[in-house]
Write a protein that holds these residues in place. Structure first.
Motif, mmCIF file in Angstrom:
data_model
loop_
_atom_site.group_PDB
_atom_site.id
_atom_site.type_symbol
_atom_site.label_atom_id
_atom_site.label_comp_id
_atom_site.label_asym_id
_atom_site.label_seq_id
_atom_site.Cartn_x
_atom_site.Cartn_y
_atom_site.Cartn_z
ATOM 1 N N LEU A 221 0.833 -1.204 0.000
ATOM 2 C CA LEU A 221 0.000 0.000 0.000
ATOM 3 C C LEU A 221 0.872 1.260 0.000
ATOM 4 O O LEU A 221 0.659 2.188 -0.789
ATOM 5 C CB LEU A 221 -0.908 -0.010 1.239
ATOM 6 C CG LEU A 221 -1.676 1.277 1.507
ATOM 7 C CD1 LEU A 221 -2.773 1.481 0.476
ATOM 8 C CD2 LEU A 221 -2.293 1.263 2.905
ATOM 9 N N ILE A 222 1.874 1.273 0.876
ATOM 10 C CA ILE A 222 2.748 2.451 0.975
ATOM 11 C C ILE A 222 3.549 2.630 -0.315
ATOM 12 O O ILE A 222 3.702 3.741 -0.819
ATOM 13 C CB ILE A 222 3.640 2.326 2.225
ATOM 14 C CG1 ILE A 222 2.741 2.534 3.438
ATOM 15 C CG2 ILE A 222 4.777 3.334 2.227
ATOM 16 C CD1 ILE A 222 3.239 1.958 4.711
ATOM 17 N N LYS A 223 3.995 1.523 -0.886
ATOM 18 C CA LYS A 223 4.717 1.586 -2.169
ATOM 19 C C LYS A 223 3.854 2.258 -3.226
ATOM 20 O O LYS A 223 4.281 3.209 -3.879
ATOM 21 C CB LYS A 223 5.085 0.159 -2.614
ATOM 22 C CG LYS A 223 5.671 0.087 -4.013
ATOM 23 C CD LYS A 223 5.782 -1.366 -4.502
ATOM 24 C CE LYS A 223 4.488 -1.923 -5.012
ATOM 25 N NZ LYS A 223 4.159 -1.749 -6.393
ATOM 26 N N VAL A 224 2.617 1.790 -3.362
ATOM 27 C CA VAL A 224 1.726 2.315 -4.403
ATOM 28 C C VAL A 224 1.415 3.797 -4.179
ATOM 29 O O VAL A 224 1.427 4.592 -5.105
ATOM 30 C CB VAL A 224 0.437 1.459 -4.480
ATOM 31 C CG1 VAL A 224 -0.635 2.134 -5.318
ATOM 32 C CG2 VAL A 224 0.758 0.083 -5.041
ATOM 33 N N ARG A 225 1.177 4.172 -2.920
ATOM 34 C CA ARG A 225 0.870 5.585 -2.644
ATOM 35 C C ARG A 225 2.062 6.477 -3.009
ATOM 36 O O ARG A 225 1.892 7.553 -3.559
ATOM 37 C CB ARG A 225 0.527 5.769 -1.166
ATOM 38 C CG ARG A 225 -0.758 5.065 -0.764
ATOM 39 C CD ARG A 225 -1.912 6.033 -0.728
ATOM 40 N NE ARG A 225 -3.170 5.368 -0.498
ATOM 41 C CZ ARG A 225 -3.935 5.585 0.567
ATOM 42 N NH1 ARG A 225 -3.558 6.421 1.504
ATOM 43 N NH2 ARG A 225 -5.092 4.966 0.685
ATOM 44 N N LEU A 226 3.280 6.027 -2.699
ATOM 45 C CA LEU A 226 4.463 6.852 -3.001
ATOM 46 C C LEU A 226 4.750 6.865 -4.505
ATOM 47 O O LEU A 226 5.153 7.885 -5.052
ATOM 48 C CB LEU A 226 5.689 6.345 -2.232
ATOM 49 C CG LEU A 226 5.632 6.499 -0.709
ATOM 50 C CD1 LEU A 226 6.828 5.828 -0.057
ATOM 51 C CD2 LEU A 226 5.600 7.973 -0.301
ATOM 52 N N GLN A 227 4.538 5.722 -5.158
ATOM 53 C CA GLN A 227 4.792 5.666 -6.606
ATOM 54 C C GLN A 227 3.872 6.605 -7.374
ATOM 55 O O GLN A 227 4.203 7.060 -8.454
ATOM 56 C CB GLN A 227 4.573 4.241 -7.120
ATOM 57 C CG GLN A 227 5.715 3.301 -6.793
ATOM 58 C CD GLN A 227 5.420 1.880 -7.218
ATOM 59 O OE1 GLN A 227 4.320 1.377 -6.997
ATOM 60 N NE2 GLN A 227 6.375 1.223 -7.825
ATOM 61 N N ASN A 228 2.715 6.858 -6.807
ATOM 62 C CA ASN A 228 1.746 7.692 -7.496
ATOM 63 C C ASN A 228 1.922 9.186 -7.245
ATOM 64 O O ASN A 228 1.162 9.981 -7.774
ATOM 65 C CB ASN A 228 0.330 7.278 -7.105
ATOM 66 C CG ASN A 228 -0.239 6.305 -8.118
ATOM 67 O OD1 ASN A 228 -0.064 6.488 -9.319
ATOM 68 N ND2 ASN A 228 -0.899 5.275 -7.653
ATOM 69 N N GLN A 229 2.895 9.552 -6.454
ATOM 70 C CA GLN A 229 3.119 10.980 -6.235
ATOM 71 C C GLN A 229 3.936 11.521 -7.411
ATOM 72 O O GLN A 229 5.075 11.112 -7.617
ATOM 73 C CB GLN A 229 3.887 11.216 -4.933
ATOM 74 C CG GLN A 229 3.123 10.736 -3.727
ATOM 75 C CD GLN A 229 3.605 11.345 -2.443
ATOM 76 O OE1 GLN A 229 2.828 11.932 -1.714
ATOM 77 N NE2 GLN A 229 4.874 11.233 -2.122
ATOM 78 N N THR A 230 3.351 12.440 -8.152
ATOM 79 C CA THR A 230 4.010 12.900 -9.376
ATOM 80 C C THR A 230 4.857 14.159 -9.179
ATOM 81 O O THR A 230 5.464 14.631 -10.128
ATOM 82 C CB THR A 230 2.956 13.168 -10.467
ATOM 83 O OG1 THR A 230 1.958 14.004 -9.894
ATOM 84 C CG2 THR A 230 2.325 11.900 -10.964
ATOM 85 N N GLU A 231 4.910 14.667 -7.954
ATOM 86 C CA GLU A 231 5.708 15.875 -7.731
ATOM 87 C C GLU A 231 7.185 15.583 -7.945
ATOM 88 O O GLU A 231 7.671 14.528 -7.554
ATOM 89 C CB GLU A 231 5.544 16.398 -6.287
ATOM 90 C CG GLU A 231 4.199 16.977 -5.979
ATOM 91 C CD GLU A 231 3.188 15.893 -5.581
ATOM 92 O OE1 GLU A 231 3.517 14.684 -5.617
ATOM 93 O OE2 GLU A 231 2.054 16.266 -5.240
ATOM 94 N N PRO A 232 7.911 16.550 -8.577
ATOM 95 C CA PRO A 232 9.357 16.366 -8.688
ATOM 96 C C PRO A 232 10.002 16.478 -7.319
ATOM 97 O O PRO A 232 9.349 16.875 -6.358
ATOM 98 C CB PRO A 232 9.801 17.503 -9.598
ATOM 99 C CG PRO A 232 8.682 18.455 -9.655
ATOM 100 C CD PRO A 232 7.443 17.801 -9.172
ATOM 101 N N ARG A 233 11.278 16.118 -7.263
ATOM 102 C CA ARG A 233 11.977 16.190 -5.985
ATOM 103 C C ARG A 233 11.910 17.596 -5.406
ATOM 104 O O ARG A 233 12.020 18.570 -6.141
ATOM 105 C CB ARG A 233 13.424 15.796 -6.174
ATOM 106 C CG ARG A 233 13.653 14.563 -5.331
ATOM 107 C CD ARG A 233 14.968 13.982 -5.324
ATOM 108 N NE ARG A 233 16.092 14.760 -5.738
ATOM 109 C CZ ARG A 233 17.219 14.762 -5.052
ATOM 110 N NH1 ARG A 233 17.287 14.129 -3.914
ATOM 111 N NH2 ARG A 233 18.266 15.384 -5.517
#
Ligand SMILES: C[N+](C)(C)CCCC[C@H](N)C(=O)O
Length: 291
Positions: A125-137
């Motif tokens: 779940l945490i992996k998917v939520r972070l992978q979906n964040q499209t903001e640049p660094r």
């Protein structure tokens, strides 16, 4: 072979963490294609991630899967191996001379798949939520992403959605993994049996190829529920609210047609071969040392 002496070291050796790291960029593209409708395909998604988020964008959400793969694979391979031991009453070595039935292999694989799903669910779940964040660094002045990292993501989900929130999508994950891990082990054992002379251990090349195809067979059959699982995990964050797995299936098909179940199929299959070839190679070597 005893259950506990086996479980932890086996996880580390069969973790395939290296494969996981190499496979992660593909996984990120897959998750985005499954849950976001703005990308036109694999190439478009890759180019846009690279342009907006740099190479690092492909590696978002990787630390928890790498840290947890040892535990998750210990449960999977440990339960599978011990279930087979109970069902057939033969050790790993004896099994080369007396191969177990495919029914037993399937049942042992399903049991392993069912139990590992509960260990995997919060990390996935945490992996998917972070992978979906499209903001640049983060750059000074730029908008900060909702989650600052895996621990912050876990803590925020816990606070905002309660402890059960950490298991969002777990039911879809269990449905995805129970039968398809049965298929995983059947394919692996079947191919090894086919290409190994009677009574011998399979060669490293056989193990790599059988492991790779086991990964592909398992991911091809898992993809439809993989799409649903990813969508359930993102549920609520982007406004859409599903009433359950069935509702998510029905509304996804209504809006996007049955083709929705194939989202990520190509990329899942391409990633599956190397990742699972490595995983089975370490599993076999470990069983020979320990077994
Ligand atoms: C059952 N399902 C297809 C979901 C997974 C099977 C293989 C699991 C492996 N750790 C990998 O990441 O490829």
């Amino acid at each position: 072979m005893c259950v506990f002496g086996w479980l932890f070291p086996s996880g580390y050796a069969s973790s395939g963490a290296v494969g996981l790291v190499l496979g992660h960029p593909f996984d990120t593209v897959k998750v985005r294609l499954q849950t976001q409708t703005t990308y036109r395909g694999i190439a478009d998604c890759m180019v846009r991630i690279y342009r907006h988020e740099s190479l690092l964008g492909f590696f978002k959400g990787m630390s928890f899967p790498v840290a947890s793969i040892a535990v998750v694979n210990s449960v999977l391979f440990g339960v599978y191996s011990n279930a087979l031991l109970l069902l057939t009453a033969t050790s790993h070595q004896e099994r080369r001379a007396q191969p177990p039935s495919y029914m037993h292999i399937f049942l042992a694989g399903c049991t392993g798949g069912f139990l590992q799903a509960y260990f995997l669910a919060p990390f996935d779940l945490i992996k998917v939520r972070l992978q979906n964040q499209t903001e640049p660094r983060a750059q000074p002045g730029s908008p900060r992403p909702r989650y600052q990292g895996p621990m912050h993501c876990a803590a925020s989900i816990f606070q905002e959605e309660g402890p059960r929130g950490l298991f969002r999508g777990a039911w879809a994950l269990t449905l995805r993994d129970t039968p398809t891990l049965g298929i995983y082990f059947i394919t692996y054992e079947g191919l090894c049996h086919q290409y190994t002379p009677e009574g011998q251990n399979p060669s490293s090349a056989t193990v790599l190829v059988a492991g790779g195809f086991a990964g592909i067979a398992s991911w091809v059959t898992a993809t439809p529920l993989d799409v649903i699982k990813s969508r359930m995990q993102m549920d609520g964050l982007r406004g859409k609210v599903y009433r359950g797995v069935l509702d998510c299936m029905v509304s996804s098909v209504r809006q996007e047609g049955v083709g929705v179940f194939l989202r990520g199929l190509t990329i899942n299959s391409a990633r599956a071969f190397p990742v699972n070839a490595v995983t089975f190679l370490s599993y076999e070597y470990l069983l020979r040392w320990w077994g």
